[in-house]
Design a protein around this motif. Structure first.
Motif, PDB file in Angstrom:
ATOM      1  N   ASN A 276      -8.361  -2.246   1.380  1.00 44.90           N
ATOM      2  CA  ASN A 276      -9.684  -1.742   1.767  1.00 44.90           C
ATOM      3  C   ASN A 276      -9.815  -1.724   3.285  1.00 44.90           C
ATOM      4  N   LEU A 277     -10.378  -0.643   3.787  1.00 43.20           N
ATOM      5  CA  LEU A 277     -10.658  -0.516   5.218  1.00 43.20           C
ATOM      6  C   LEU A 277     -12.109  -0.067   5.362  1.00 43.20           C
ATOM      7  N   ALA A 278     -12.929  -0.886   6.057  1.00 44.75           N
ATOM      8  CA  ALA A 278     -14.351  -0.581   6.242  1.00 44.75           C
ATOM      9  C   ALA A 278     -14.635  -0.455   7.728  1.00 44.75           C
ATOM     10  N   ILE A 279     -15.060   0.741   8.149  1.00 47.56           N
ATOM     11  CA  ILE A 279     -15.371   1.025   9.547  1.00 47.56           C
ATOM     12  C   ILE A 279     -16.881   1.195   9.665  1.00 47.56           C
ATOM     13  N   PRO A 280     -17.561   0.444  10.529  1.00 44.87           N
ATOM     14  CA  PRO A 280     -19.024   0.581  10.649  1.00 44.87           C
ATOM     15  C   PRO A 280     -19.428   1.928  11.238  1.00 44.87           C
ATOM     16  N   ILE A 281     -20.516   2.457  10.719  1.00 44.21           N
ATOM     17  CA  ILE A 281     -21.121   3.692  11.240  1.00 44.21           C
ATOM     18  C   ILE A 281     -22.412   3.302  11.944  1.00 44.21           C
ATOM     19  N   LEU A 282     -22.489   3.596  13.234  1.00 43.72           N
ATOM     20  CA  LEU A 282     -23.659   3.230  14.027  1.00 43.72           C
ATOM     21  C   LEU A 282     -24.485   4.465  14.347  1.00 43.72           C
ATOM     22  N   SER A 283     -25.781   4.279  14.324  1.00 40.22           N
ATOM     23  CA  SER A 283     -26.710   5.342  14.720  1.00 40.22           C
ATOM     24  C   SER A 283     -27.741   4.726  15.650  1.00 40.22           C
ATOM     25  N   GLN A 284     -27.737   5.178  16.897  1.00 46.27           N
ATOM     26  CA  GLN A 284     -28.643   4.634  17.915  1.00 46.27           C
ATOM     27  C   GLN A 284     -28.501   3.110  18.012  1.00 46.27           C
ATOM     28  N   GLN A 285     -27.236   2.658  18.064  1.00 52.84           N
ATOM     29  CA  GLN A 285     -26.885   1.243  18.232  1.00 52.84           C
ATOM     30  C   GLN A 285     -27.295   0.373  17.045  1.00 52.84           C
ATOM     31  N   ASN A 286     -27.684   0.987  15.956  1.00 54.16           N
ATOM     32  CA  ASN A 286     -28.030   0.246  14.742  1.00 54.16           C
ATOM     33  C   ASN A 286     -26.983   0.504  13.665  1.00 54.16           C
ATOM     34  N   LEU A 287     -26.699  -0.536  12.852  1.00 55.13           N
ATOM     35  CA  LEU A 287     -25.726  -0.379  11.775  1.00 55.13           C
ATOM     36  C   LEU A 287     -26.339   0.484  10.677  1.00 55.13           C
ATOM     37  N   TRP A 288     -25.821   1.687  10.545  1.00 54.25           N
ATOM     38  CA  TRP A 288     -26.336   2.645   9.562  1.00 54.25           C
ATOM     39  C   TRP A 288     -25.618   2.514   8.221  1.00 54.25           C
TER      40      TRP A 288
END
Length: 753
Positions: A276-288
């Motif tokens: 498993n590979l989980a990459i965070p997605i950020l939107s306006q410096q918030n974890l989306w």
């Protein structure tokens, strides 16, 4: 001549001299055989031999030393094992398919494939040749493989780089061109899965409570799709969220060998995940959310290039999310601007319509139009302007204990005009209204559940500086509430209605005052007329008696001495009557204009009332009237003015004795009722017409059968009783029922002045 070692070995296997391949030992070896065996052992090409069983299955027979080194198993240990006993399930399935193809085609085949040896992925160029026995059955396969991993990695890296560049370029282009975020997500995960040859790609968005939903999925796994499913990682908390917000990633090559927490391992295993590979997605410096890459059929050694690619894609997804949010916000602002424009236009038109209605009401008020018509104009105008189901105006009674619907305009029945509501029955409704505050409610009307009707109601109070007058009710069959502008405009109409009502009340009051003045003028004239008649009667009698007396007196003496005492008695009686009339008139005037406070003394009714009543006993007996006194025992002391109290009782008893026929009864009773003494004077055998009851306490009122010249009273006695009762802060009432007249007096035990 150059010898091809592979071809020579193949020829060797076909000869009967190399018995090792057939399971027998070789005692003597020729020099050529020794040479070929040395080549078999020393050649860098991997050579392997596979037996083809009668049932079509495959077993390994032998490996050369080179292949032993790659596989990590000696040839002796490998002999008799299946592909699944040596390779991973995925690799075993791949090579078994190649073996089956060679047998099916019956000829040499060549191919390239990637296999994992000792945990390392390597690329091989393989040639597979079938061997036949005397019966032409393929009983063995000989394979030769060359390690092409370096060139393949270079090729793969170049292709991967090109694919990454293409994917990033396509992703960037889709971000610019696509307004549909869902389509963008789905295309992106599909291309990533093809590029990484993974089993499942997910885009996961956070919601509340650290849970979230799968927005996009591309998978080759059988079973239920995860798309749209709400998923919550039991191990995820605020600490993890902050780490991912700072850019940390989660890399798992083998869920059973990476040292995961048991709850997270079980969570991934429940979705059949191996790597498993989980990459965070950020939107306006918030974890989306997360971009998640999963391998479900095998573990995975993640390459840095793959991780970097997923990071770049996650960054692009974050940009797309932010762009989509900005685009939605822009569309929202545009829609709000258009809505505000429409609302402004609608409000402007509404304001103009209200102003026209207010002008019409103002003109009607100015022209002194009947206030009912003004109110009807108001409710009809409001109903039409605001598209109401019903509009009505209710007005309070003077004590504000009830409200009656005075006028109404309705687009459908039932009509409520004339309906009276008791304020005490609806305290929550009328409490704010009586405080001059508008009231707005949304209600569900009772009825068939298949036809539920919701109504919005607005009540605006009608009031002015003098007080509250009533309310305007507006009812519409919708959940939409009345806005502030509508409430303020309705309140303005309510203010105009207050002016119309006050003007009408003033007009009615003026008319009533004029009528009252006319009434008092008539009463004054009647009073003066009656007074002059009352004064004239004794004066006339005195004049006649004086003239008669004068005619009897002559120079020669008195003509008739017997008439002189009678004439003198007439003069005495009429003078007394005249004097009483004048005194009563002065007393009545004094009580009406400048009454002094009474002198209160606590008296015992039993001791005081009995002598007053008994003083009329002789008169009643002489006139054959029955006089009775009933006093409740243990009456508390009564605070009153003794003089006024005695005169009130005496005047009522005197009146009763004059009016009661012979043989009838006069009853005086005293009882305690609440905090007051109720005293009644009743006499039978006589009636007062119902239309004359209101005149009993007027000056000079007498029963029609009693002629003034036959009565010794002045005609002001009952009027004086009324004023004295008033001065004592008490009350008196008269009723005439079944040939019996009853005067009821209520004296408070402790009057307050």
């Amino acid at each position: 001549m150059k010898i091809n070692p592979v071809e020579s070995i193949l020829d060797l296997t076909k000869s009967a001299s190399l018995q090792i391949f057939f399971g027998t030992e070789i005692n003597e070896k020729s020099s050529s055989e020794q040479f070929l065996l040395s080549m078999y052992d020393s050649v860098q090409t991997s050579i392997f031999i596979v037996d083809v069983l009668e049932d079509g299955d495959f077993r390994y027979f032998a490996l050369n030393p080179t292949h032993e080194r790659w596989l990590g198993i000696p040839s002796e240990e490998l002999r008799g094992k299946k592909p699944e006993d040596v390779l991973s399930p995925v690799d075993a399935a791949r090579v078994r398919q190649r073996y089956a193809d060679c047998v099916r085609f019956g000829k040499t085949i060549s191919y390239e494939q990637c296999l994992q040896f000792q945990g390392v992925n390597t690329w091989w160029s393989t040639t597979l040749t079938p061997l036949r026995n005397a019966k032409s059955r393929i009983y063995r396969l000989i394979g030769t493989s060359s390690n092409i991993t370096p060139s393949k990695l270079v090729e793969q890296a170049g292709r991967m780089q090109a694919e990454r560049e293409r994917l990033l370029e396509a992703t960037t282009l889709r971000i610019r061109e696509s307004e549909d975020l869902e389509t963008f997500f789905q295309q992106t995960v599909k291309e990533i899965r093809h590029l990484l040859d993974s089993d499942r790609i997910l885009i996961y968005q956070f919601e509340t409570d650290y849970g979230g939903v799968i927005l996009a999925e591309s998978t080759i796994m059988a079973g239920d799709s995860l798309l749209g499913r709400k998923i919550k990682d039991p191990c995820f908390d605020a600490k993890h969220r902050e780490r991912y917000r700072r850019g940390c990633i989660h890399v798992v090559e083998d869920i059973y060998a990476t040292g995961l927490h048991p709850c997270q391992r079980d969570f991934l295993a429940s979705m059949q995940v191996q790597a498993n590979l989980a990459i965070p997605i950020l939107s306006q410096q918030n974890l989306w959310g997360f971009l998640i890459v999963q391998y479900c059929r095998e573990t995975r050694q993640w390459q840095q290039e793959e991780i970097d690619l997923c990071k770049q894609i996650a960054l692009q997804i974050g940009i797309a999310v932010q762009q989509s949010e900005l685009h939605k916000h822009l569309k929202y602002l545009q829609s709000q601007l258009e809505l505000q424009k429409q609302q402004h236009t609608s409000q402007l038109q509404q304001l103009q319509n209200f102003q026209a209605l207010v002008r019409l009401i103002t003109e009607q008020i100015r022209d002194s139009v009947d206030f009912n018509q003004v109110l009807q104009t108001a409710v009809q105008g409001l109903a039409q302007l605001l598209q109401l189901e019903r509009c009505q105006i209710e007005l309070y009674n003077p004590s504000q204990t009830s409200a009656i619907v005075t006028c109404e305009y309705s687009s459908s029945s039932p009509y409520c005009q004339g309906l009276t509501r008791e304020i005490a029955d609806f305290p929550q409704v009328y409490q704010p209204l009586l405080q001059k505050q508008p009231l707005q409610t949304v209600e569900i009307l009772p009825g068939n559940y298949l036809q539920i009707q919701v109504v919005s109601q607005l009540a605006c109070p009608i009031f002015d500086i003098q007080g509250i007058l009533g309310n305007i009710w507006l009812i519409k069959t919708t959940e939409e509430k009345f806005n502030e502008l509508e409430i303020s405009l309705v309140q303005e109409v309510a203010n105009k209605c207050a002016i119309a009502i006050r003007q009408s009340q003033l007009q009615e009051k003026t008319k009533a005052q004029v009528k009252e003045l006319e009434k008092w003028e008539r009463r004054k004239n009647e009073f003066l007329k009656t007074l002059s008649q009352e004064l004239r009667t004794p004066v006339t009698n005195i004049s006649l008696a004086a003239q008669t007396l004068e005619s009897l007196l002559t120079p020669n003496g008195i003509l008739d001495r017997e008439l002189v005492p009678q004439l003198l008695q007439i003069l005495h009686n009429e003078c007394g009557r005249e004097n009483k009339l004048i005194n009563d008139l002065l007393t009545l005037t004094y009580l009406k204009i400048e009454p002094e406070p009474p002198t209160l003394i606590a008296i015992d009714l039993q001791a005081w009332l009995t002598p007053i009543v008994e003083s009329f006993r002789d008169v009643a007996d002489c006139q054959k009237q029955n006089l009775n006194l009933n006093i409740e025992k243990k009456l508390p002391p009564l605070e009153t003015d003794i003089t006024d109290f005695e005169r009130i009782i005496s005047e009522l008893l005197n009146h009763a004795c004059q009016c009661t026929p012979a043989g009838e009864s006069i009853i005086v009773s005293a009882n305690l009722v609440a905090e007051a003494v109720e005293l009644k004077v009743s006499y039978s055998g006589v009636d007062i017409p119902s239309h004359e009851l209101t005149r009993v306490f007027q000056p000079f009122y007498r029963f029609t059968k009693n002629a003034p010249w036959k009565s010794s009273d002045s005609g002001l006695e009952l009027a004086l009783v009324k004023e004295m009762i008033k001065r004592l802060n008490s009350a008196i009432d008269v009723k005439s029922v079944d040939h019996q007249i009853t005067f009821t007096l209520k004296f408070p035990l402790h009057p307050v002045f």
